[in-house]
Design a protein around this motif. Structure first.
Motif, PDB file in Angstrom:
ATOM      1  N   TYR A  51      15.430  56.135 146.275  1.00 15.09           N
ATOM      2  CA  TYR A  51      16.009  55.412 145.137  1.00 15.09           C
ATOM      3  C   TYR A  51      16.136  56.299 143.901  1.00 15.09           C
ATOM      4  CZ  TYR A  51      16.637  50.603 146.630  1.00 15.09           C
ATOM      5  OH  TYR A  51      17.110  49.459 147.220  1.00 15.09           O
ATOM      6  N   LYS A  89      14.463  44.538 151.759  1.00 17.33           N
ATOM      7  CA  LYS A  89      15.792  44.660 151.148  1.00 17.33           C
ATOM      8  C   LYS A  89      16.078  46.109 150.781  1.00 17.33           C
ATOM      9  CE  LYS A  89      19.595  43.001 149.133  1.00 17.33           C
ATOM     10  NZ  LYS A  89      20.230  44.119 148.498  1.00 17.33           N
ATOM     11  N   SER A  90      15.095  46.830 150.278  1.00 14.79           N
ATOM     12  CA  SER A  90      15.294  48.223 149.892  1.00 14.79           C
ATOM     13  C   SER A  90      15.704  49.084 151.080  1.00 14.79           C
ATOM     14  CB  SER A  90      14.031  48.796 149.257  1.00 14.79           C
ATOM     15  OG  SER A  90      13.744  48.127 148.048  1.00 14.79           O
ATOM     16  N   ASP A  93      19.258  48.371 151.821  1.00 19.80           N
ATOM     17  CA  ASP A  93      20.086  48.954 150.756  1.00 19.80           C
ATOM     18  C   ASP A  93      20.295  50.448 151.005  1.00 19.80           C
ATOM     19  OD1 ASP A  93      20.338  46.560 149.427  1.00 19.80           O
ATOM     20  OD2 ASP A  93      18.830  47.017 147.905  1.00 19.80           O
ATOM     21  N   VAL A  94      19.220  51.159 151.336  1.00 22.07           N
ATOM     22  CA  VAL A  94      19.315  52.596 151.630  1.00 22.07           C
ATOM     23  C   VAL A  94      20.265  52.810 152.801  1.00 22.07           C
ATOM     24  CG1 VAL A  94      18.040  54.588 152.553  1.00 22.07           C
ATOM     25  CG2 VAL A  94      17.065  53.232 150.676  1.00 22.07           C
ATOM     26  N   THR A  96      22.738  50.973 153.907  1.00 21.59           N
ATOM     27  CA  THR A  96      24.157  50.713 153.626  1.00 21.59           C
ATOM     28  C   THR A  96      24.741  51.674 152.606  1.00 21.59           C
ATOM     29  OG1 THR A  96      23.535  48.963 152.086  1.00 21.59           O
ATOM     30  CG2 THR A  96      24.084  48.303 154.322  1.00 21.59           C
ATOM     31  N   VAL A  97      23.907  52.296 151.773  1.00 17.75           N
ATOM     32  CA  VAL A  97      24.420  53.343 150.893  1.00 17.75           C
ATOM     33  C   VAL A  97      24.835  54.540 151.750  1.00 17.75           C
ATOM     34  CG1 VAL A  97      23.733  55.059 149.163  1.00 17.75           C
ATOM     35  CG2 VAL A  97      23.211  52.636 148.800  1.00 17.75           C
ATOM     36  N   LYS A 100      28.186  52.049 154.920  1.00 19.30           N
ATOM     37  CA  LYS A 100      28.373  50.606 154.692  1.00 19.30           C
ATOM     38  C   LYS A 100      28.618  49.845 155.991  1.00 19.30           C
ATOM     39  CE  LYS A 100      33.295  50.951 153.491  1.00 19.30           C
ATOM     40  NZ  LYS A 100      33.793  50.367 154.720  1.00 19.30           N
ATOM     41  N   LEU A 130      22.500  37.894 154.027  1.00 22.74           N
ATOM     42  CA  LEU A 130      22.389  39.349 153.909  1.00 22.74           C
ATOM     43  C   LEU A 130      23.034  40.032 155.112  1.00 22.74           C
ATOM     44  CD1 LEU A 130      21.294  42.028 152.715  1.00 22.74           C
ATOM     45  CD2 LEU A 130      19.157  41.562 153.958  1.00 22.74           C
ATOM     46  N   TYR A 133      26.773  39.607 155.286  1.00 22.60           N
ATOM     47  CA  TYR A 133      27.406  40.545 154.361  1.00 22.60           C
ATOM     48  C   TYR A 133      27.509  41.942 154.974  1.00 22.60           C
ATOM     49  CZ  TYR A 133      28.115  43.638 150.410  1.00 22.60           C
ATOM     50  OH  TYR A 133      28.605  44.618 149.580  1.00 22.60           O
ATOM     51  N   LEU A 134      26.475  42.330 155.744  1.00 18.44           N
ATOM     52  CA  LEU A 134      26.476  43.640 156.398  1.00 18.44           C
ATOM     53  C   LEU A 134      27.333  43.632 157.669  1.00 18.44           C
ATOM     54  CD1 LEU A 134      22.691  44.520 155.959  1.00 18.44           C
ATOM     55  CD2 LEU A 134      24.629  45.314 154.580  1.00 18.44           C
TER      56      LEU A 134
END
Length: 197
Positions: A51, A89-90, A93-94, A96-97, A100, A130, A133-134
């Protein structure tokens, strides 16, 4: 086929990991899978470093690659403040960064643990959106285990149903026997054959 289990439990032993293991074992009874477990607790420092620095540590990189290459996923989180954990969630997030589309089209069985059955809706109001969305394919049955569910009627049935649904989505579609495929005849020809001569 490769089944990756992502567990966000924080304690050792963890009811979150226990539920994850039960779901993985049940899936293995329905289809032949190679199981790999990703313990997010062990990746917490690398997730935090990512992060602030943008760089992947070696263990986080390996976990992300495992999830991206999975034929199916089981994801389990404890409930915190009526939602999934921040660590859970983190991690996604990592992921999908990095990409995607990392889990787009991947079958996913969602599950959660909590102290009371009142938090069971976390599956529907937080986790299912979630993963939708992914663009993952979330199985219809989600599994929640409250403290009172361990050893009680109902949990084993939900575990088996969710695992069977995941296994069904992981199996490749059967290839039809070429001898069974009929030749396609254009509609006009079919119609002409029906007209009186």
């Amino acid at each position: 086929m490769k089944l990756v289990v992502v567990s966000a439990g924080l304690s050792v032993p963890s009811s979150t990991r226990l539920l994850a293991d039960r779901l993985a074992a049940a899936t293995g009874r329905h289809t032949d899978v190679e199981i790999q477990v990703v313990e997010l607790r062990d990746l917490a420092v690398e997730i935090a470093h990512n992060y602030v620095t943008g760089f992947l540590g070696p263990e986080l990189s390996a976990a992300a690659q495992a999830v991206k290459s999975a034929d199916g996923l089981i994801v389990v989180t404890p409930v915190f403040s009526a939602s999934y954990s921040g660590l859970f969630k983190s991690f996604f997030d990592v992921l999908t960064v990095l990409d995607k589309d990392a889990i787009a089209g991947t079958p996913v069985l969602i599950a959660a643990t909590g102290g009371t059955a009142r938090h069971s809706l976390v599956l529907e109001h937080a986790m299912r959106p979630l993963f939708a969305y992914l663009r993952a394919v979330v199985v219809p049955t989600a599994v929640y285990a409250a403290s009172e569910d361990w050893g009680a009627d109902g949990l084993d049935e939900r575990v088996e149903r969710g695992a069977a649904e995941l296994a069904g989505l992981m199996r490749p579609a059967p290839v039809p026997d070429e001898g069974l495929i009929e030749e396609l005849i254009p509609f006009e020809q079919q119609l002409a054959a029906l007209r009186p001569q």
